[in-house]
Design a protein around this motif. Structure first.
Motif, PDB file in Angstrom:
ATOM      1  N   GLN A  65       0.812  -1.222   0.000  1.00 47.86           N
ATOM      2  CA  GLN A  65       0.000   0.000   0.000  1.00 47.86           C
ATOM      3  C   GLN A  65       0.844   1.269   0.000  1.00 47.86           C
ATOM      4  O   GLN A  65       0.310   2.365   0.043  1.00 47.86           O
ATOM      5  CB  GLN A  65      -0.917  -0.007   1.232  1.00 47.86           C
ATOM      6  CG  GLN A  65      -1.844  -1.209   1.280  1.00 47.86           C
ATOM      7  CD  GLN A  65      -2.512  -1.355   2.632  1.00 47.86           C
ATOM      8  OE1 GLN A  65      -2.639  -0.396   3.367  1.00 47.86           O
ATOM      9  NE2 GLN A  65      -2.930  -2.568   2.954  1.00 47.86           N
ATOM     10  N   LEU A  66       2.155   1.104  -0.042  1.00 48.29           N
ATOM     11  CA  LEU A  66       3.049   2.257   0.027  1.00 48.29           C
ATOM     12  C   LEU A  66       3.775   2.455  -1.295  1.00 48.29           C
ATOM     13  O   LEU A  66       3.873   1.548  -2.114  1.00 48.29           O
ATOM     14  CB  LEU A  66       4.074   2.058   1.152  1.00 48.29           C
ATOM     15  CG  LEU A  66       3.510   1.843   2.548  1.00 48.29           C
ATOM     16  CD1 LEU A  66       4.624   1.457   3.515  1.00 48.29           C
ATOM     17  CD2 LEU A  66       2.788   3.088   3.042  1.00 48.29           C
ATOM     18  N   ILE A  67       4.293   3.678  -1.499  1.00 50.24           N
ATOM     19  CA  ILE A  67       5.163   3.956  -2.645  1.00 50.24           C
ATOM     20  C   ILE A  67       6.577   3.595  -2.200  1.00 50.24           C
ATOM     21  O   ILE A  67       7.103   4.178  -1.248  1.00 50.24           O
ATOM     22  CB  ILE A  67       5.080   5.437  -3.053  1.00 50.24           C
ATOM     23  CG1 ILE A  67       3.645   5.816  -3.429  1.00 50.24           C
ATOM     24  CG2 ILE A  67       6.021   5.718  -4.224  1.00 50.24           C
ATOM     25  CD1 ILE A  67       3.453   7.296  -3.714  1.00 50.24           C
ATOM     26  N   ASN A  68       7.169   2.611  -2.858  1.00 49.77           N
ATOM     27  CA  ASN A  68       8.493   2.123  -2.457  1.00 49.77           C
ATOM     28  C   ASN A  68       9.562   2.597  -3.428  1.00 49.77           C
ATOM     29  O   ASN A  68       9.419   2.447  -4.648  1.00 49.77           O
ATOM     30  CB  ASN A  68       8.485   0.597  -2.390  1.00 49.77           C
ATOM     31  CG  ASN A  68       7.518   0.077  -1.343  1.00 49.77           C
ATOM     32  OD1 ASN A  68       7.622   0.435  -0.178  1.00 49.77           O
ATOM     33  ND2 ASN A  68       6.572  -0.748  -1.759  1.00 49.77           N
ATOM     34  N   PHE A  69      10.639   3.162  -2.891  1.00 53.11           N
ATOM     35  CA  PHE A  69      11.734   3.706  -3.691  1.00 53.11           C
ATOM     36  C   PHE A  69      12.965   2.817  -3.577  1.00 53.11           C
ATOM     37  O   PHE A  69      13.328   2.386  -2.483  1.00 53.11           O
ATOM     38  CB  PHE A  69      12.086   5.128  -3.221  1.00 53.11           C
ATOM     39  CG  PHE A  69      11.020   6.146  -3.497  1.00 53.11           C
ATOM     40  CD1 PHE A  69      11.097   6.968  -4.616  1.00 53.11           C
ATOM     41  CD2 PHE A  69       9.930   6.275  -2.651  1.00 53.11           C
ATOM     42  CE1 PHE A  69      10.113   7.907  -4.876  1.00 53.11           C
ATOM     43  CE2 PHE A  69       8.940   7.216  -2.902  1.00 53.11           C
ATOM     44  CZ  PHE A  69       9.029   8.033  -4.020  1.00 53.11           C
ATOM     45  N   PHE A  70      13.616   2.583  -4.745  1.00 51.48           N
ATOM     46  CA  PHE A  70      14.835   1.791  -4.786  1.00 51.48           C
ATOM     47  C   PHE A  70      15.935   2.599  -5.461  1.00 51.48           C
ATOM     48  O   PHE A  70      15.737   3.155  -6.541  1.00 51.48           O
ATOM     49  CB  PHE A  70      14.600   0.480  -5.549  1.00 51.48           C
ATOM     50  CG  PHE A  70      13.480  -0.343  -4.980  1.00 51.48           C
ATOM     51  CD1 PHE A  70      13.659  -1.099  -3.837  1.00 51.48           C
ATOM     52  CD2 PHE A  70      12.224  -0.359  -5.590  1.00 51.48           C
ATOM     53  CE1 PHE A  70      12.618  -1.853  -3.308  1.00 51.48           C
ATOM     54  CE2 PHE A  70      11.186  -1.100  -5.074  1.00 51.48           C
ATOM     55  CZ  PHE A  70      11.387  -1.860  -3.922  1.00 51.48           C
ATOM     56  N   GLU A  71      17.068   2.655  -4.826  1.00 50.85           N
ATOM     57  CA  GLU A  71      18.214   3.431  -5.311  1.00 50.85           C
ATOM     58  C   GLU A  71      19.034   2.587  -6.268  1.00 50.85           C
ATOM     59  O   GLU A  71      19.246   1.395  -6.039  1.00 50.85           O
ATOM     60  CB  GLU A  71      19.064   3.837  -4.100  1.00 50.85           C
ATOM     61  CG  GLU A  71      19.963   5.011  -4.315  1.00 50.85           C
ATOM     62  CD  GLU A  71      20.565   5.465  -2.986  1.00 50.85           C
ATOM     63  OE1 GLU A  71      20.696   6.683  -2.794  1.00 50.85           O
ATOM     64  OE2 GLU A  71      20.899   4.613  -2.140  1.00 50.85           O
ATOM     65  N   LEU A  72      19.524   3.211  -7.346  1.00 49.19           N
ATOM     66  CA  LEU A  72      20.344   2.513  -8.335  1.00 49.19           C
ATOM     67  C   LEU A  72      21.795   2.973  -8.266  1.00 49.19           C
ATOM     68  O   LEU A  72      22.120   3.946  -7.586  1.00 49.19           O
ATOM     69  CB  LEU A  72      19.779   2.749  -9.738  1.00 49.19           C
ATOM     70  CG  LEU A  72      18.368   2.187  -9.981  1.00 49.19           C
ATOM     71  CD1 LEU A  72      17.819   2.677 -11.307  1.00 49.19           C
ATOM     72  CD2 LEU A  72      18.367   0.668  -9.926  1.00 49.19           C
ATOM     73  N   SER A  73      22.658   2.283  -9.011  1.00 46.03           N
ATOM     74  CA  SER A  73      24.087   2.594  -8.985  1.00 46.03           C
ATOM     75  C   SER A  73      24.387   3.995  -9.525  1.00 46.03           C
ATOM     76  O   SER A  73      25.289   4.674  -9.062  1.00 46.03           O
ATOM     77  CB  SER A  73      24.866   1.558  -9.795  1.00 46.03           C
ATOM     78  OG  SER A  73      24.449   1.588 -11.161  1.00 46.03           O
ATOM     79  N   GLN A  74      23.621   4.413 -10.537  1.00 46.40           N
ATOM     80  CA  GLN A  74      23.817   5.734 -11.133  1.00 46.40           C
ATOM     81  C   GLN A  74      23.314   6.796 -10.150  1.00 46.40           C
ATOM     82  O   GLN A  74      22.162   6.754  -9.732  1.00 46.40           O
ATOM     83  CB  GLN A  74      23.052   5.834 -12.450  1.00 46.40           C
ATOM     84  CG  GLN A  74      23.397   7.042 -13.303  1.00 46.40           C
ATOM     85  CD  GLN A  74      24.681   6.856 -14.080  1.00 46.40           C
ATOM     86  OE1 GLN A  74      25.236   5.755 -14.097  1.00 46.40           O
ATOM     87  NE2 GLN A  74      25.163   7.909 -14.710  1.00 46.40           N
ATOM     88  N   PRO A  75      24.155   7.737  -9.742  1.00 51.47           N
ATOM     89  CA  PRO A  75      23.740   8.751  -8.764  1.00 51.47           C
ATOM     90  C   PRO A  75      22.449   9.463  -9.162  1.00 51.47           C
ATOM     91  O   PRO A  75      22.302   9.918 -10.295  1.00 51.47           O
ATOM     92  CB  PRO A  75      24.922   9.729  -8.759  1.00 51.47           C
ATOM     93  CG  PRO A  75      26.100   8.901  -9.158  1.00 51.47           C
ATOM     94  CD  PRO A  75      25.559   7.918 -10.159  1.00 51.47           C
ATOM     95  N   GLY A  76      21.498   9.515  -8.236  1.00 54.97           N
ATOM     96  CA  GLY A  76      20.249  10.229  -8.473  1.00 54.97           C
ATOM     97  C   GLY A  76      19.176   9.427  -9.174  1.00 54.97           C
ATOM     98  O   GLY A  76      18.042   9.884  -9.321  1.00 54.97           O
TER      99      GLY A  76
END
Length: 214
Positions: A65-76
């Motif tokens: 039910q949440l917006i989930n964020f995943f960080e990638l190798s490329q900055p930003g």
């Protein structure tokens, strides 16, 4: 063989947000994955990142039910897993809550570069899918349709579904839309998806190519 410039295998969980103000700083570039519950969105994200535990998969559709964020190798650069619903057996008030915050995210998030709309290739263009297509058309947001579970169909019918949907949506969205088949089970279509995401987040648009449904 195409090599992605972004290492999706290095994706890691960043944060979950229930509301827009809880999202990470609105900077860099991100791509959002949307999809009706049970369309295979979590499995597609896990296949893309080669991490079976990154996005939650559940036998109870609509649990996320949440917006989930995943960080990638490329900055930003980030991947965003939007709440899936439309099938979930949850109270109407909760669905309205999801709808409101999904709307807010899509309309106000400045660093959003494109939307990947995940559909079960056997059941494309349901009500939620139509809503997302309409939103992308109105806001001129690039849209990539991921026809998942392509392994459930033979190659001919899978390709026929892809071409038919592409023709229909191109009449509405023109070059803003692209369509591919995908199978998380057979790991088919991952390179094409990575190329599309690279193009959006690194500012190098990809030319759509035919994909083997697997």
């Amino acid at each position: 063989m195409t090599t992605s410039r972004i290492s999706y295998n290095s994706a890691r969980f960043l944060i979950s947000a229930a509301k827009l103000h809880q999202c990470p700083q609105d900077s860099g570039a991100e791509v959002a994955f949307a999809g009706r519950s049970n369309a295979g969105k979590s499995s597609a994200i896990n296949a893309l990142t080669n991490n079976s535990k990154l996005a939650r998969t559940s036998k109870t559709p609509g649990r996320t039910q949440l917006i989930n964020f995943f960080e990638l190798s490329q900055p930003g650069c980030k991947l965003v897993d939007l709440p899936g619903y439309g099938y979930a057996k949850v109270p109407v008030a909760m669905k309205q809550h999801w709808q409101k915050h999904l709307d807010e995210y899509l309309q106000k998030r400045q660093c959003l570069q494109g939307v990947v709309l995940v559909m079960d290739i056997r059941h494309p263009m349901k009500e939620f899918d139509r809503m997302m297509v309409d939103w992308c058309r109105e806001s001129q947001m690039p849209l990539h349709i991921l026809l998942t579970k392509a392994d459930k169909l033979k190659k001919g019918p899978a390709q026929s579904t892809q071409l038919k949907l592409r023709k229909e949506l191109r009449q509405e969205l023109g070059d803003l839309v692209s369509v591919q088949t995908f199978s998380a089970l057979k790991r088919a279509g991952i390179e094409q998806l990575q190329a599309r995401l690279d193009g959006w987040m690194l500012g190098e648009p990809e030319v759509e190519t035919e994909a083997d449904p697997g």
